[in-house]
Enzyme design. Structure first.
Site: not given
Ligand code: PXP
Length: 255
Positions: A10, A13, A46, A48, A52, A73, A104, A154, A197
């Site tokens: 992901n 960030h 994601h 949003r 953001r 996402e 999330t 998931e 997550h």
């Molecule tokens: N899976 C989903 C559905 C999420 O919403 C997120 C956070 O955006 C992640 C995985 C990744 O989580 P993390 O950034 O804590 O690794």
């Protein structure tokens, strides 16, 4: 042997850091390409509602220039549905979204949102996206996900990861037992099981060892860790921890 546990990276960030200053650096599309080179099986972003981190332009850039599948996402809103239908990402993970939360924080209530979510699963599925519901490890949510026609879920593993990191071993064990049960039950009713997550180097092993889980989606920790050793190194280390945990669980290597 190719691993049977996929790693989705992901890149939200990277965009968070870029947006702290405005401008274009660091570029999440460049990070996605680097992640692919480091061994990611897919990229996750994601979009949003408040934009953001990932922007609409990032989504276009990711769709145009990465050579591995993209998982989008998104919240179950008509605006997002429209965007997903236009961009046709490989997969779409429907997540709950509240503006005031930092990330999330929980799973979707698929049972309560059945009719609304079924419309998303139907339209995205007809558009050939692999649709997953981001849910707590709970059999009712798995049944509800199956009943709306989602091929995948998931499982939110954040509570387990947080408890382990806080050194609350008993709570972590309880959360892990729920995840193990949900993965096994979900696979038995025909769902593809993903997890995500809060996963870190220290928490990934027991999750990766769950045989029914076929995909882990990891973001914040990998991007944060990249500050110290680079994205290539953080992804390769995660990949190897995942693969070792899976091989150990199969009895292929000793602990
Ligand atoms: N899976 C989903 C559905 C999420 O919403 C997120 C956070 O955006 C992640 C995985 C990744 O989580 P993390 O950034 O804590 O690794």
């Amino acid at each position: 042997m190719a691993s049977d546990l996929r790693l989705g990276v992901n890149v939200d960030h990277v965009a968070t850091i870029r947006n702290a200053r405005g401008g274009g650096h660091p570029d999440p599309v460049r990070a996605a390409r680097a992640a692919s080179e480091a061994g990611a099986d897919s990229i996750v972003a994601h979009l949003r509602e408040d934009r953001r981190h990932i922007s609409d332009e990032d989504l276009t850039g990711l769709m145009e220039s990465i050579d591995i599948p993209l998982t989008l996402e998104m919240a179950a809103t008509d605006e997002m549905l429209d965007i997903a239908l236009r961009h046709t990402p490989y997969a779409v993970c429907i997540v709950p979204e509240r503006r005031q939360e930092r990330t999330t924080e929980g799973g979707l209530d698929v049972a309560a949102g059945h009719n609304h979510l079924k419309r998303f699963a139907d339209q995205l599925g007809a558009n050939k996206a692999v649709v997953s519901m981001f849910i707590e490890p709970d059999r009712d949510q798995l049944d509800a996900s199956l009943s709306i026609g989602a091929p995948a879920v998931e499982i939110h593993v954040g509570a387990y990861c947080d408890a382990l990191i806080a050194d609350e071993q008993d709570a972590a064990d309880e959360h892990l037992a729920r995840i193990v049960d949900a993965a096994s039950y979900g696979a038995s009713i025909g769902l593809q099981i993903h997890g995500g997550h809060g996963i870190t180097f220290d928490t990934v092993g027991p999750i990766a060892a769950i045989p029914e889980i076929v995909e882990l989606n990891i973001g914040h920790f990998l991007i944060g860790e990249a500050i110290f050793g680079g994205l290539d190194s953080s992804i390769k280390r995660m990949r190897s921890l995942m693969d070792n945990a899976r091989a150990q669980a199969r009895g292929e290597v000793s602990a």
